[in-house]
Enzyme design. Structure first.
Site, PDB file in Angstrom:
ATOM      1  N   HIS A 142      40.846  34.420  40.997  1.00  0.00           N
ATOM      2  CA  HIS A 142      42.109  35.149  41.173  1.00  0.00           C
ATOM      3  C   HIS A 142      42.775  35.498  39.837  1.00  0.00           C
ATOM      4  CE1 HIS A 142      45.588  35.729  44.246  1.00  0.00           C
ATOM      5  NE2 HIS A 142      45.630  36.638  43.299  1.00  0.00           N
TER       6      HIS A 142
ATOM      7  N   TYR B 101      47.824  33.072  48.884  1.00  0.00           N
ATOM      8  CA  TYR B 101      48.668  33.827  49.800  1.00  0.00           C
ATOM      9  C   TYR B 101      49.109  32.973  50.987  1.00  0.00           C
ATOM     10  CZ  TYR B 101      46.823  38.082  47.490  1.00  0.00           C
ATOM     11  OH  TYR B 101      46.453  39.051  46.598  1.00  0.00           O
TER      12      TYR B 101
END
Length: 265
Positions: free
Chosen positions: A97, A39
């Site tokens: 992730h 991110y």
């Protein structure tokens, strides 16, 4: 430690936008924050937590290891780098992730468990894993070590086979894209229930997920929406309302990146 049922997400939020979002979320009562290495906002999330005035020990902080770090050489160093950016000595939860292609589950799950043993993270888990990958991961660390599997889940994509498996194994289900990129906010059925209950479509959808014992991490850049979403915690839907929303299932997946995602159940 248990994965909170409600938190704030930070996907696609950058710079001052993510700082304001996290600070507002903490100010209105959120105590769980979800971020990730990819991110590119861990530093700002850490700044927001520091500036919020909320004690770090009262915040459940999650980050996720990106696919190129899922090996014995890079996983722990990358997590230490994340901690430095976040301005903390530990995170509460560290997730894989995406499984990605060519990564060795045995290798990176062993490293993830090692990170926990070193005190870098209090809990470990995964994200975007199918049942086969969950079984592979559990063969390395045990099902009891997998705190959650964070998956896309909404009224349009309910992942019932995976959810049933995780519940049987004691793995908390965490939902992302619970509002299906906002599509459910326009759904006639959900809006009808919202009108009947004097609630918002987002509150109804989030309450539906939580009543299925699924954790949610919606994000917003607006303080009023953050506050409104959090109020979903106090909304209890009837069995009939739950069943009506359950019937919206249509395998409506929004996220399926080639090279990152497994073959879905």
């Amino acid at each position: 430690m248990t994965v909170p049922s409600f938190g704030v997400g930070t996907f696609r939020l950058k710079d001052s936008v993510v700082i304001d979002s996290v600070k507002n979320a903490l100010d209105v009562g959120y105590r769980a924050v979800d971020t990730a290495q990819i991110y590119d906002n861990e530093k700002e999330v850490g700044q927001a937590i520091k500036e919020s005035g909320v004690d770090r020990n009262d915040i459940y902080l999650t980050t996720k290891i990106w696919v190129d770090k899922l090996n014995s050489e890079n996983l722990i160093p990358s997590l230490k780098e994340s901690l430095e950016k976040l301005g903390t000595d530990y995170v509460d939860l560290t997730l894989v992730h995406w499984p990605g292609e060519g990564n060795d589950v045995n290798e990176y799950m062993a490293e993830l468990l090692k990170a926990k043993q070193l005190g870098l993270t209090k809990e470990i888990g995964v994200s975007n894993f199918n049942i086969a990958l969950l079984e592979e991961a559990a063969a390395v660390v045990g099902f009891d070590q997998i705190a959650t599997n964070q998956i896309e889940l909404s009224p349009y994509l309910q992942n019932r086979k995976s959810v049933d498996f995780m519940k049987k194994k004691g793995i908390k289900v965490t939902s992302y894209m619970t509002l299906a990129y906002g599509k459910v906010l326009k759904d006639p059925l959900i809006n009808a229930i919202a009108t009947e209950r004097g609630a918002t479509a987002a509150q109804v959808t989030l309450a539906w997920a939580m009543q299925h014992d699924i954790a949610v991490i919606p994000s917003s850049t607006k303080r009023e929406n953050l506050e409104s979403n959090l109020a979903a915690i106090t909304l209890t839907l009837t069995d009939e309302e739950m069943a009506r929303i359950d019937a919206l299932e249509c395998n409506g997946r929004e996220v399926d990146p080639k090279g990152l995602a497994p073959i879905w159940d």
